[in-house]
Design a protein around this motif. Sequence first.
Motif, short mmCIF file in Angstrom:
data_model
loop_
_atom_site.label_atom_id
_atom_site.label_comp_id
_atom_site.label_asym_id
_atom_site.label_seq_id
_atom_site.Cartn_x
_atom_site.Cartn_y
_atom_site.Cartn_z
N ASN A 161 0.86 -1.19 0.00
CA ASN A 161 0.00 0.00 0.00
C ASN A 161 0.89 1.23 0.00
N PRO A 162 1.01 1.94 -1.13
CA PRO A 162 1.94 3.07 -1.22
C PRO A 162 1.62 4.21 -0.25
N GLU A 163 0.40 4.23 0.26
CA GLU A 163 0.01 5.31 1.17
C GLU A 163 0.47 5.06 2.60
N SER A 164 0.73 3.81 2.95
CA SER A 164 1.11 3.51 4.33
C SER A 164 2.11 2.36 4.40
N PRO A 165 3.34 2.58 3.95
CA PRO A 165 4.35 1.53 4.01
C PRO A 165 4.82 1.27 5.45
N TRP A 166 5.09 0.02 5.77
CA TRP A 166 5.58 -0.31 7.11
C TRP A 166 6.45 -1.55 7.07
N VAL A 167 7.29 -1.66 8.09
CA VAL A 167 8.21 -2.80 8.18
C VAL A 167 8.17 -3.35 9.60
N GLU A 168 7.99 -4.65 9.72
CA GLU A 168 8.12 -5.33 11.00
C GLU A 168 9.60 -5.62 11.23
N VAL A 169 10.12 -5.21 12.37
CA VAL A 169 11.55 -5.36 12.65
C VAL A 169 11.77 -6.29 13.84
N PRO A 170 12.22 -7.51 13.61
CA PRO A 170 12.58 -8.38 14.73
C PRO A 170 13.78 -7.80 15.48
N LEU A 171 13.63 -7.67 16.79
CA LEU A 171 14.68 -7.09 17.62
C LEU A 171 15.53 -8.19 18.27
N ARG A 172 16.82 -7.95 18.33
CA ARG A 172 17.70 -8.86 19.06
C ARG A 172 17.47 -8.72 20.57
N SER A 173 18.09 -9.58 21.34
CA SER A 173 17.87 -9.57 22.79
C SER A 173 18.28 -8.26 23.44
N ASP A 174 19.23 -7.53 22.81
CA ASP A 174 19.63 -6.23 23.35
C ASP A 174 18.80 -5.09 22.78
N GLN A 175 17.70 -5.44 22.10
CA GLN A 175 16.73 -4.48 21.54
C GLN A 175 17.26 -3.71 20.33
N THR A 176 18.37 -4.15 19.75
CA THR A 176 18.88 -3.54 18.52
C THR A 176 18.28 -4.26 17.32
N PHE A 177 18.35 -3.60 16.16
CA PHE A 177 17.78 -4.18 14.94
C PHE A 177 18.61 -5.39 14.50
N SER A 178 17.93 -6.43 14.11
CA SER A 178 18.61 -7.63 13.60
C SER A 178 19.07 -7.41 12.15
N ARG A 179 19.78 -8.40 11.62
CA ARG A 179 20.28 -8.35 10.24
C ARG A 179 19.65 -9.47 9.42
N LEU A 180 19.74 -9.33 8.12
CA LEU A 180 19.27 -10.39 7.25
C LEU A 180 20.03 -10.36 5.93
N THR A 181 20.08 -11.53 5.29
CA THR A 181 20.66 -11.66 3.96
C THR A 181 19.55 -11.68 2.93
N MET A 182 19.73 -10.93 1.85
CA MET A 182 18.76 -10.89 0.75
C MET A 182 19.48 -11.13 -0.57
#
Length: 323
Positions: A182-203
Amino acid sequence: MRVAIAGGTSATLGSSIVSALLATDGRYTPVILSRETTISKKQSLAQNGVEVRYVDYHSQTSLVAALKGIDTVISVLLIPGPEWVTVQLNLLHAAEAAGCRRFAPSEFALTSSAQSMVDILDAKNKVWEVVQTSVNQHRIDAARFPCGMFMNYLGIGCPDSGRRKDALAGFQEGPFLIHFENPESPWVEVPLRSDQTFSRLTMTDIRDIGRFIVAALDITEPWAGRELGMVGDTLSFEDLISICQKYVERPIEIRPLTESALQTKLLTIPQSEFIARMECQLAIVCARDMSVVPPTLNELSSVQPTTVAEYMRHYWGPERYQG
């Protein structure tokens, strides 16, 4: 050298690998194994120089006959349910009986340790255990090919309808974690690590997977049961969102997910809803920072894969309007 692609008629991985093999100017000849008997599809592929061999994956006689003269078998089969393991093992044992040199089961996801945390993907590990036994007993050479998350999830919602098909590269799944549909309301779910920082992923872009497979075929030493990971880009969700924000015209909402919340959610999802369970378990994998694939095949080849920044610039940026 003939390379058989089980599931090679698929619009995603099958198309990517067949196209990459055809681009080798005859060094590798693709042979598609297909359960389909549609004449029109076979004729269409034949016009592009691709042989299609009909197979019954539950018949050893059929499989062995279809693998006659084949050097390497690459599987990209996607068969829901427990039948998937049976079909993969039937294909492996037929490859051995037919005298094929190399075999790659249908992987193209995460590392073995990460897949063990996801019900539907753990079946891949069960197949791999049998494949490794064959390698150790010198019946066949083999490798598995993790690639992380398909970069083409970023193509969902691509604003230029003329380029969206190219951006998706045959990918037809719905959004996961990244929601730009939906171009009007983009969003991203971000899994947090145990220290509450953003996790990483390979694409990795689906199209690059075929190029990486060709690079793996070019390796002269045995695959030797290795995990030959391929990586388009590995980055944190923070960097991913920062790159995407340059091209997505609305502010991207960030919805953080803690592992604790994900584990609680998983308890509420019935076993029968395997897709919902898979997505929740994959988010847990991300929260544990296990959605990163080592770039083993990158380091063994000269493949220059598409990065997230390049992908977004090409399909979401001004370049998309230039034809």
